[in-house]
Design a protein around this motif. Structure first.
Motif, mmCIF file in Angstrom:
data_model
loop_
_atom_site.group_PDB
_atom_site.id
_atom_site.type_symbol
_atom_site.label_atom_id
_atom_site.label_comp_id
_atom_site.label_asym_id
_atom_site.label_seq_id
_atom_site.Cartn_x
_atom_site.Cartn_y
_atom_site.Cartn_z
ATOM 1 N N ILE A 1 -31.386 36.775 -14.253
ATOM 2 C CA ILE A 1 -31.981 37.820 -13.409
ATOM 3 C C ILE A 1 -32.086 37.345 -11.962
ATOM 4 N N GLN B 1 -33.623 41.961 -18.689
ATOM 5 C CA GLN B 1 -35.019 42.350 -18.881
ATOM 6 C C GLN B 1 -35.247 42.876 -20.296
ATOM 7 N N VAL C 1 -29.410 42.962 -14.443
ATOM 8 C CA VAL C 1 -30.860 42.744 -14.390
ATOM 9 C C VAL C 1 -31.554 43.496 -15.517
#
Length: 203
Positions: free
Chosen positions: A111, A168, A164
Motif C-alpha cells: 500500500i 486493504q 491499494v
C-alpha cells in the motif's frame, strides 16, 4: 437379478402390504408391479412383518441422509487436520499475533509503495490536464501523443488505486483469519497458553 430376488421373496412371504397411488393400504399374495417403487411390507402367516422394502422416496431420503452424514464426517476430519496444524504451528497466542503482524506488513508495504507512486502519477495527471486545457482554450488541436500520455497516466492511476484497495481488502481478511486462528487456539489450549507478555496488536 431383481426379478429373481422378487421371486424368492414371493415364495417366502404369505402376504404383501403396500400403499397404492391413492393412499389406500392394499394386501395381496403377490407383489404389485410397482412394489419396488412404492415400497411395502412382506408378512408371514401370522401377519408379522418379515421384510420391508423401501419406496423410491425413502431410498432417496436415506441417500440424502447418508450424504449429509458423509459431509459432516468429512468436515470434522478436515477441522481435526486444521486443528493439528494450528497447534503444531503456535505455542502461544502471542505467536499468533506475531504471525498476523508479519502477514499484515506485506500488505502495508504494498500500500505504501502504491500510494507513493500514486502521488507522482496524480501530479503528472494534473499537469497533463492543465496542458490540454490550455491548448483547448487556444483553440488548437490536442496532439495524439498528449492524448496517449493522458490515457496511459489515467490507467496507471486507476491501477494503483485498485492495488491499494486490493491490499486493504486483503488486510481485512488477514485480520479475520488470524482472529479466528487465535480464538480456535485459545479454545483448543483451554486459554492456558496465553502469554502474559503477549505482543500488542499493531494492526
Amino acid at each position: 437379478m431383481a426379478v429373481l430376488l422378487l421371486g424368492v421373496a414371493t415364495a417366502q412371504a404369505q402376504m404383501f402390504r403396500w400403499v397404492d397411488s391413492k393412499g389406500r393400504v392394499q394386501y395381496s399374495d403377490t407383489p404389485p408391479t410397482t412394489f419396488n417403487q412404492s415400497g411395502g411390507a412382506e408378512l408371514n402367516k401370522q401377519g408379522q412383518v418379515v421384510r420391508r422394502t423401501q419406496s423410491e422416496t425413502e431410498r432417496r431420503e436415506e441417500a440424502e441422509r447418508q450424504a449429509e452424514q458423509n459431509r459432516i464426517r468429512a468436515a470434522k476430519q478436515k477441522q481435526a487436520q486444521l486443528d493439528r496444524a494450528l497447534m503444531a504451528t503456535y505455542t502461544s497466542e502471542a505467536e499468533v499475533d506475531l504471525a498476523r503482524d508479519r502477514a499484515l506488513e506485506h500488505h502495508k508495504l504494498a500500500i505504501k509503495g502504491a500510494e507513493t507512486r500514486l502521488k507522482a502519477v496524480e501530479a503528472n495527471l494534473a499537469e497533463l490536464h492543465k496542458r490540454i486545457n490550455a491548448i483547448e482554450q487556444r483553440g488548437q488541436p490536442v496532439s495524439t501523443n498528449l492524448e496517449e500520455q493522458l490515457a496511459q497516466t489515467t490507467r496507471e492511476s486507476q491501477e494503483l488505486k485498485q492495488t491499494v484497495r486490493n491490499n486493504q481488502d486483503s488486510m481485512v481478511k488477514v485480520r479475520e483469519k488470524y482472529a479466528a486462528d487465535k480464538a480456535r487456539f485459545r479454545e483448543l489450549s483451554g486459554g492456558s497458553s496465553q502469554s502474559s507478555s503477549a505482543t500488542p496488536s499493531r494492526s
